[in-house]
Design a protein around this motif. Sequence first.
Motif, PDB file in Angstrom:
ATOM      1  N   SER A 267       0.815  -1.223   0.000  1.00 44.75           N
ATOM      2  CA  SER A 267       0.000   0.000   0.000  1.00 44.75           C
ATOM      3  C   SER A 267       0.842   1.263   0.000  1.00 44.75           C
ATOM      4  O   SER A 267       0.408   2.303  -0.493  1.00 44.75           O
ATOM      5  CB  SER A 267      -0.928  -0.004   1.215  1.00 44.75           C
ATOM      6  N   TYR A 268       2.055   1.203   0.550  1.00 45.04           N
ATOM      7  CA  TYR A 268       2.884   2.397   0.657  1.00 45.04           C
ATOM      8  C   TYR A 268       3.813   2.579  -0.547  1.00 45.04           C
ATOM      9  O   TYR A 268       4.550   3.553  -0.611  1.00 45.04           O
ATOM     10  CB  TYR A 268       3.731   2.329   1.937  1.00 45.04           C
ATOM     11  N   ASN A 269       3.822   1.635  -1.487  1.00 51.14           N
ATOM     12  CA  ASN A 269       4.705   1.753  -2.651  1.00 51.14           C
ATOM     13  C   ASN A 269       4.209   2.829  -3.600  1.00 51.14           C
ATOM     14  O   ASN A 269       3.001   2.958  -3.846  1.00 51.14           O
ATOM     15  CB  ASN A 269       4.780   0.422  -3.408  1.00 51.14           C
ATOM     16  N   ARG A 270       5.149   3.594  -4.150  1.00 51.55           N
ATOM     17  CA  ARG A 270       4.840   4.632  -5.124  1.00 51.55           C
ATOM     18  C   ARG A 270       5.821   4.509  -6.292  1.00 51.55           C
ATOM     19  O   ARG A 270       7.043   4.476  -6.092  1.00 51.55           O
ATOM     20  CB  ARG A 270       4.966   6.035  -4.504  1.00 51.55           C
ATOM     21  N   HIS A 271       5.286   4.453  -7.496  1.00 52.35           N
ATOM     22  CA  HIS A 271       6.126   4.212  -8.676  1.00 52.35           C
ATOM     23  C   HIS A 271       7.223   5.264  -8.825  1.00 52.35           C
ATOM     24  O   HIS A 271       8.396   4.917  -9.048  1.00 52.35           O
ATOM     25  CB  HIS A 271       5.252   4.189  -9.937  1.00 52.35           C
ATOM     26  N   TYR A 272       6.879   6.532  -8.702  1.00 53.38           N
ATOM     27  CA  TYR A 272       7.881   7.575  -8.939  1.00 53.38           C
ATOM     28  C   TYR A 272       8.880   7.688  -7.796  1.00 53.38           C
ATOM     29  O   TYR A 272      10.028   8.086  -8.012  1.00 53.38           O
ATOM     30  CB  TYR A 272       7.196   8.918  -9.235  1.00 53.38           C
ATOM     31  N   ASP A 273       8.481   7.318  -6.585  1.00 55.87           N
ATOM     32  CA  ASP A 273       9.467   7.220  -5.501  1.00 55.87           C
ATOM     33  C   ASP A 273      10.576   6.251  -5.892  1.00 55.87           C
ATOM     34  O   ASP A 273      11.771   6.531  -5.774  1.00 55.87           O
ATOM     35  CB  ASP A 273       8.805   6.710  -4.212  1.00 55.87           C
ATOM     36  N   TYR A 274      10.150   5.064  -6.362  1.00 60.37           N
ATOM     37  CA  TYR A 274      11.134   4.020  -6.663  1.00 60.37           C
ATOM     38  C   TYR A 274      11.935   4.346  -7.923  1.00 60.37           C
ATOM     39  O   TYR A 274      13.099   3.962  -8.047  1.00 60.37           O
ATOM     40  CB  TYR A 274      10.424   2.665  -6.796  1.00 60.37           C
ATOM     41  N   LEU A 275      11.310   5.045  -8.863  1.00 58.53           N
ATOM     42  CA  LEU A 275      12.019   5.421 -10.084  1.00 58.53           C
ATOM     43  C   LEU A 275      13.134   6.418  -9.765  1.00 58.53           C
ATOM     44  O   LEU A 275      14.274   6.271 -10.232  1.00 58.53           O
ATOM     45  CB  LEU A 275      11.032   6.014 -11.091  1.00 58.53           C
ATOM     46  N   ALA A 276      12.822   7.441  -8.965  1.00 59.48           N
ATOM     47  CA  ALA A 276      13.828   8.436  -8.597  1.00 59.48           C
ATOM     48  C   ALA A 276      14.889   7.835  -7.689  1.00 59.48           C
ATOM     49  O   ALA A 276      16.096   8.136  -7.831  1.00 59.48           O
ATOM     50  CB  ALA A 276      13.159   9.632  -7.916  1.00 59.48           C
ATOM     51  N   PHE A 277      14.478   6.994  -6.764  1.00 56.72           N
ATOM     52  CA  PHE A 277      15.413   6.305  -5.885  1.00 56.72           C
ATOM     53  C   PHE A 277      16.389   5.459  -6.706  1.00 56.72           C
ATOM     54  O   PHE A 277      17.602   5.477  -6.477  1.00 56.72           O
ATOM     55  CB  PHE A 277      14.622   5.428  -4.912  1.00 56.72           C
ATOM     56  N   ALA A 278      15.856   4.713  -7.674  1.00 59.05           N
ATOM     57  CA  ALA A 278      16.704   3.867  -8.518  1.00 59.05           C
ATOM     58  C   ALA A 278      17.692   4.712  -9.305  1.00 59.05           C
ATOM     59  O   ALA A 278      18.881   4.374  -9.407  1.00 59.05           O
ATOM     60  CB  ALA A 278      15.841   3.035  -9.463  1.00 59.05           C
ATOM     61  N   GLY A 279      17.217   5.812  -9.861  1.00 58.04           N
ATOM     62  CA  GLY A 279      18.118   6.682 -10.622  1.00 58.04           C
ATOM     63  C   GLY A 279      19.257   7.209  -9.769  1.00 58.04           C
ATOM     64  O   GLY A 279      20.420   7.234 -10.191  1.00 58.04           O
ATOM     65  N   PHE A 280      18.930   7.626  -8.531  1.00 59.42           N
ATOM     66  CA  PHE A 280      19.953   8.177  -7.651  1.00 59.42           C
ATOM     67  C   PHE A 280      21.019   7.133  -7.318  1.00 59.42           C
ATOM     68  O   PHE A 280      22.223   7.394  -7.436  1.00 59.42           O
ATOM     69  CB  PHE A 280      19.314   8.693  -6.357  1.00 59.42           C
ATOM     70  N   PHE A 281      20.602   5.935  -6.894  1.00 56.00           N
ATOM     71  CA  PHE A 281      21.601   4.939  -6.489  1.00 56.00           C
ATOM     72  C   PHE A 281      22.376   4.382  -7.677  1.00 56.00           C
ATOM     73  O   PHE A 281      23.550   4.031  -7.551  1.00 56.00           O
ATOM     74  CB  PHE A 281      20.954   3.832  -5.663  1.00 56.00           C
ATOM     75  N   LEU A 282      21.753   4.320  -8.851  1.00 54.16           N
ATOM     76  CA  LEU A 282      22.512   3.927 -10.045  1.00 54.16           C
ATOM     77  C   LEU A 282      23.541   4.997 -10.410  1.00 54.16           C
ATOM     78  O   LEU A 282      24.669   4.677 -10.802  1.00 54.16           O
ATOM     79  CB  LEU A 282      21.562   3.666 -11.210  1.00 54.16           C
ATOM     80  N   MET A 283      23.149   6.259 -10.271  1.00 58.36           N
ATOM     81  CA  MET A 283      24.106   7.339 -10.527  1.00 58.36           C
ATOM     82  C   MET A 283      25.289   7.244  -9.572  1.00 58.36           C
ATOM     83  O   MET A 283      26.459   7.315  -9.999  1.00 58.36           O
ATOM     84  CB  MET A 283      23.426   8.695 -10.359  1.00 58.36           C
ATOM     85  N   ARG A 284      25.012   7.070  -8.284  1.00 56.36           N
ATOM     86  CA  ARG A 284      26.105   6.984  -7.318  1.00 56.36           C
ATOM     87  C   ARG A 284      26.951   5.732  -7.543  1.00 56.36           C
ATOM     88  O   ARG A 284      28.168   5.737  -7.334  1.00 56.36           O
ATOM     89  CB  ARG A 284      25.557   7.005  -5.894  1.00 56.36           C
ATOM     90  N   ALA A 285      26.315   4.647  -7.986  1.00 55.46           N
ATOM     91  CA  ALA A 285      27.087   3.447  -8.324  1.00 55.46           C
ATOM     92  C   ALA A 285      28.021   3.728  -9.491  1.00 55.46           C
ATOM     93  O   ALA A 285      29.167   3.253  -9.512  1.00 55.46           O
ATOM     94  CB  ALA A 285      26.140   2.295  -8.666  1.00 55.46           C
ATOM     95  N   GLY A 286      27.534   4.496 -10.462  1.00 57.07           N
ATOM     96  CA  GLY A 286      28.364   4.834 -11.613  1.00 57.07           C
ATOM     97  C   GLY A 286      29.546   5.723 -11.267  1.00 57.07           C
ATOM     98  O   GLY A 286      30.533   5.767 -12.016  1.00 57.07           O
ATOM     99  N   GLN A 287      29.476   6.415 -10.149  1.00 55.62           N
ATOM    100  CA  GLN A 287      30.556   7.319  -9.738  1.00 55.62           C
ATOM    101  C   GLN A 287      31.566   6.653  -8.814  1.00 55.62           C
ATOM    102  O   GLN A 287      32.566   7.277  -8.442  1.00 55.62           O
ATOM    103  CB  GLN A 287      29.949   8.543  -9.034  1.00 55.62           C
ATOM    104  N   LEU A 288      31.334   5.398  -8.445  1.00 58.25           N
ATOM    105  CA  LEU A 288      32.238   4.713  -7.518  1.00 58.25           C
ATOM    106  C   LEU A 288      33.569   4.392  -8.185  1.00 58.25           C
ATOM    107  O   LEU A 288      33.604   4.034  -9.368  1.00 58.25           O
ATOM    108  CB  LEU A 288      31.604   3.404  -7.031  1.00 58.25           C
ATOM    109  N   PRO A 289      34.667   4.497  -7.449  1.00 61.97           N
ATOM    110  CA  PRO A 289      35.960   4.098  -8.013  1.00 61.97           C
ATOM    111  C   PRO A 289      36.058   2.579  -8.102  1.00 61.97           C
ATOM    112  O   PRO A 289      35.361   1.846  -7.395  1.00 61.97           O
ATOM    113  CB  PRO A 289      36.966   4.656  -6.996  1.00 61.97           C
ATOM    114  N   GLU A 290      36.906   2.100  -8.995  1.00 58.25           N
ATOM    115  CA  GLU A 290      37.174   0.672  -9.080  1.00 58.25           C
ATOM    116  C   GLU A 290      37.827   0.200  -7.781  1.00 58.25           C
ATOM    117  O   GLU A 290      38.632   0.906  -7.187  1.00 58.25           O
ATOM    118  CB  GLU A 290      38.128   0.376 -10.252  1.00 58.25           C
TER     119      GLU A 290
END
Length: 530
Positions: free
Chosen positions: A277-300
Amino acid sequence: MPVSLTTPANDTAPSPRNRANRLAALLADMLADAQTKNGDFPQHGFYAAAFAIALWHGLDPGKYQTAITQAIHALRKQDDGNKYHREFIEFALSQTMAFRANQRREILRRKPWQNARVGNWLILRMVCLEKGGVISRLAAKVLWRFIDGKFRDGAAFLDRPGCFSAQYHAFCAALLTFSQQPACQQAGLDAAKLINDITRQSGHANLIGRGAGQSFGIVSAIYALLHAGFDRPAEKLLDQIEQSLLAHQNLPLNLLADPSDDASDEANARRKPGWYSYNRHYDYLAFAGFFLMRAGQLPERKAATLPQTSKPIAPIPAPKIFRITRGETYCAQMTLAGKSPYDVAPMPVVTSAQGDIILPPCGGEQDFISLYNSRSLPLPILLPAPKGVLRCATPSSATYRGDIFLMPFEIGRYAGQREIRFSPFEITFTDQIFAFNQPDDTDHTDNTGLTARLFRLFIPQNLVAERQSETCIIFPQQGLQVNADTTLHLTPSHHFSALGRVQVLFCQLPYAPETGCCATMTMCWRRGDR
């Protein structure tokens, strides 16, 4: 805007960090295209605007300047009352480097903390406190001691005390990398090692507990794995994100089910498998974008790359509540305790050696209008009662004895036990409902003429079966054979798992008041299917 993930012919295969960054850019554009004139999104979200701001700022603040300005305006006006997700919003804004502290304080002024007694919410609060002054940082250290004592089970972080969710374990692991405390960073690394172990063995990151199959847990796991240097399992999860984007031209909240697979009955027509009941599509879409972006910025991190052996790179404390068993041809995951139907695993979540889901994650919240009810747990039932009342089983805390799993259950006033025995190529289930002993002054009429449906294992609807005999059914594509000591039934149903609608596999026996009833069923895989 059509989703394209093609790599130019001249280019070598992109690194997982480049893939994560490319996915983040796609989601950022989707969010910008979906943003409404008031700066928000078409559907209500608790923290979508905050994470979208962090994502857009982190990728290209110039390109998304108009979207950022509008989202800040929407965030200032947001008022969810006592449902305001301050912990999530403050975390997202505090990770937006171009967002000034006074801007954050202005937006958050007089906004309530949730103070939820949930592991990931508490870690969010702790990380936010670390951004404050001396007193706040001291409070963060005290809070960590509380979290460490109440929400850890070996390397596993608990969703709630006594309850494990692979999704929220992954989120805790990701959050701990943002902490300034060395103890938290080490705990986060241990948690990432457990994610690595789960993903390498099952092919999935979050199939157990609350949020099974949701994008929230998958992107959290990708970030935690890449931060720890576990690139290969992260690539498996990036494949799942990319395949879902290509298939649906969007990122569904639950990657396991067809987004169009809604319940057919009118009362549940707006609910989907794997949603809460508490899930929201755009919450998860923005959350996913943020953590994927930060993953892309991680050093090897070369030092933590996976060895060629299948063994963990370092000893990991074994959780007591969560168990993972790897046979030669399958992987089985189980949770042994919990407070809600989706916390305890009445049947193991089983994947094949290729990562195909054979027994899916089941159950879900029942506090609101939902696809799930007491019949939606894969446990025995008794029927028909004299007045047509169906008796459904409820699970109790389970135990392991070597390779044997024991789960007591109750069907009204009746008691039973499920035993699951794991061996390299087989999983054997034995269900027993005990003889019913009533006090002398109790009516005896309702324990005669009952029929027990034992096992009631849920099989994904798309798995095709062939009957070999009354007691043998095979699934040729999965190399799976199911045998029982009595007649096997496999029927369509109206029940749902996180994958969508399921078939039900069961044996049906008369219940004898003097002796109860018992049956055994074995799932075995061909030894060549590895």
